[in-house]
Design a protein around this motif. Structure first.
Motif, mmCIF file in Angstrom:
data_model
loop_
_atom_site.group_PDB
_atom_site.id
_atom_site.type_symbol
_atom_site.label_atom_id
_atom_site.label_comp_id
_atom_site.label_asym_id
_atom_site.label_seq_id
_atom_site.Cartn_x
_atom_site.Cartn_y
_atom_site.Cartn_z
ATOM 1 N N ASP A 1 1.282 -1.403 -0.322
ATOM 2 C CA ASP A 1 0.073 0.150 0.293
ATOM 3 C C ASP A 1 0.919 1.169 -0.208
ATOM 4 O O ASP A 1 0.158 2.321 -0.665
ATOM 5 C CB ASP A 1 -1.275 0.019 1.416
ATOM 6 C CG ASP A 1 -1.524 -0.970 1.013
ATOM 7 O OD1 ASP A 1 -2.330 -1.021 -0.034
ATOM 8 O OD2 ASP A 1 -2.421 -1.619 2.030
ATOM 9 N N ASN B 1 1.914 2.040 -3.430
ATOM 10 C CA ASN B 1 1.158 2.465 -4.424
ATOM 11 C C ASN B 1 0.835 3.767 -4.112
ATOM 12 O O ASN B 1 0.254 4.348 -5.269
ATOM 13 C CB ASN B 1 -0.292 1.501 -3.732
ATOM 14 C CG ASN B 1 -1.220 1.355 -4.905
ATOM 15 O OD1 ASN B 1 -0.503 2.387 -5.981
ATOM 16 N ND2 ASN B 1 -1.686 0.138 -5.607
ATOM 17 N N GLU B 2 1.126 4.215 -3.298
ATOM 18 C CA GLU B 2 0.609 5.346 -2.746
ATOM 19 C C GLU B 2 1.664 6.741 -3.002
ATOM 20 O O GLU B 2 1.360 7.595 -3.525
ATOM 21 C CB GLU B 2 0.496 5.796 -1.081
ATOM 22 C CG GLU B 2 0.849 6.916 -0.828
ATOM 23 C CD GLU B 2 -0.927 7.457 -0.653
ATOM 24 O OE1 GLU B 2 -1.422 8.641 0.063
ATOM 25 O OE2 GLU B 2 -1.916 6.842 -0.772
ATOM 26 N N ASP C 1 -5.311 -5.479 -5.595
ATOM 27 C CA ASP C 1 -4.761 -4.618 -4.082
ATOM 28 C C ASP C 1 -4.848 -3.387 -5.323
ATOM 29 O O ASP C 1 -4.520 -1.736 -4.574
ATOM 30 C CB ASP C 1 -4.050 -4.920 -3.561
ATOM 31 C CG ASP C 1 -3.717 -4.123 -1.950
ATOM 32 O OD1 ASP C 1 -4.594 -4.659 -1.426
ATOM 33 O OD2 ASP C 1 -2.874 -3.047 -2.431
ATOM 34 N N PHE D 1 -7.324 0.181 -4.514
ATOM 35 C CA PHE D 1 -5.903 1.470 -3.556
ATOM 36 C C PHE D 1 -6.308 2.709 -4.705
ATOM 37 O O PHE D 1 -6.311 3.859 -3.540
ATOM 38 C CB PHE D 1 -4.852 0.945 -3.694
ATOM 39 C CG PHE D 1 -4.302 1.947 -2.869
ATOM 40 C CD1 PHE D 1 -4.448 1.577 -1.048
ATOM 41 C CD2 PHE D 1 -3.408 3.048 -3.426
ATOM 42 C CE1 PHE D 1 -3.303 2.456 -0.708
ATOM 43 C CE2 PHE D 1 -2.874 3.935 -2.165
ATOM 44 C CZ PHE D 1 -2.408 3.391 -1.026
ATOM 45 N N ALA E 1 -6.058 1.729 2.153
ATOM 46 C CA ALA E 1 -5.270 1.144 2.777
ATOM 47 C C ALA E 1 -5.706 -0.473 2.862
ATOM 48 O O ALA E 1 -5.880 -0.800 2.846
ATOM 49 C CB ALA E 1 -4.251 1.503 2.917
ATOM 50 N N SER F 1 -8.954 -1.306 -0.220
ATOM 51 C CA SER F 1 -7.769 -2.312 -0.691
ATOM 52 C C SER F 1 -7.631 -4.076 -0.602
ATOM 53 O O SER F 1 -7.527 -4.668 -1.147
ATOM 54 C CB SER F 1 -7.243 -1.282 -1.477
ATOM 55 O OG SER F 1 -6.385 -1.474 -0.606
ATOM 56 N N THR F 2 -7.186 -4.113 0.952
ATOM 57 C CA THR F 2 -6.455 -4.953 1.313
ATOM 58 C C THR F 2 -7.880 -6.050 1.652
ATOM 59 O O THR F 2 -7.251 -7.508 1.166
ATOM 60 C CB THR F 2 -5.512 -4.835 2.571
ATOM 61 O OG1 THR F 2 -4.815 -4.214 2.420
ATOM 62 C CG2 THR F 2 -5.583 -6.007 3.453
#
Length: 262
Positions: A75, A78-79, A160, A164, A180, A183-184
């Motif tokens: 995550d 991804n951010e 994910d 996200f 977060a 998506s998880t």
């Protein structure tokens, strides 16, 4: 974009990728051990009756202990680096995991030295053991488990990443916990069933009832852990913001979000 920030961004991606890869690889290797959650907590077995009176306790793979850190790192990547960053490290990690299993399989076929068998012929209690057989049993996983875990890993990570960024488009830079955790929870719902379905139904001898029941327990653990570890996610964001500088961190996150929807 100054040179210093470029270096920091590169170093951040390398560090996060290393954490992600290491945790994923270790989780796959130690996942062969099953431990009792109830015994660890000192409570009685749950003895849950699910589907046709199938009795189930909270028994989990050892790999589940550190998988949440894989989720969190994914995550964070991804951010700041978008879906492309997650895809890049996910495929790379899957390749290294497959490579590791090939090497492990190869070394378990090597003939053992006789003195190694002799000096390890008994356990601490004096019981006779075959150390080479034990080595193989611990490190060598079945083909079905390997295929199932790698397939579930890639599906879970790619799903994910997409969920996200979809949630980030809705929430913007706010509500980190929502994108977060959301998506998880969605990706691991799929992951929990895929790995067991392939490993133990397609390649094994489990019934669909057993697959479903065990997947539910695994998902409950992942669901609970994802929520409990939310403060760690905020801490990581705070550390990264200080490392990059608040303005540069926001710039990188916005760039990652934009590129994910172009």
């Amino acid at each position: 974009m100054n040179y210093s920030f470029t270096n920091k961004r590169t170093n951040l991606f390398i560090f996060l990728s290393a954490v992600f890869l290491t945790n994923a690889l270790v989780a796959e290797i130690i996942g062969v051990k099953i431990f009792s959650g109830e015994t660890l907590l000192g409570v009685a077995p749950a003895q849950l009756h699910l589907l046709d009176d199938f009795v189930l306790d909270f028994n989990l793979t050892a790999g589940a202990v550190i998988w949440p850190f894989v989720f969190i790192t994914s995550d964070i990547i991804n951010e700041y680096f978008g879906k492309a960053g997650v895809r890049r490290i996910s495929f790379m990690t899957a390749g290294f995991i497959a490579y590791s299993f090939l090497i492990i399989y190869a070394v378990t076929t090597l003939p053992p030295a006789q003195f190694w068998l002799d000096v390890n012929a008994k356990d601490p209690a004096g019981n006779a053991i075959n150390i080479d057989n034990a080595f193989g049993m611990i490190f060598r996983q079945g083909l079905g488990i390997i295929i199932g875990s790698l397939t579930a890993f890639l599906i879970g990570q790619l799903l994910d990443a997409s969920v996200f960024q979809y949630l980030r488009k809705i929430t913007g830079s706010r509500r980190i916990w929502l994108r977060a955790t959301g998506s998880t929870l969605i990706s691991q719902l799929i992951d929990s069933f895929v790995v067991l379905f392939i490993a133990f139904w397609v390649f094994g001898n489990w019934s669909m009832t057993q697959v479903f029941a065990v997947a539910v327990i695994n998902y409950i653990y992942k669901f609970t852990t994802a929520i409990l570890l939310t403060p760690l996610l905020y801490l990581a964001h705070s550390v990264i913001d200080r490392y990059l500088g608040k303005e540069h961190a926001e710039e990188l996150a916005n760039e990652a979000s934009m590129s994910s929807f172009m």
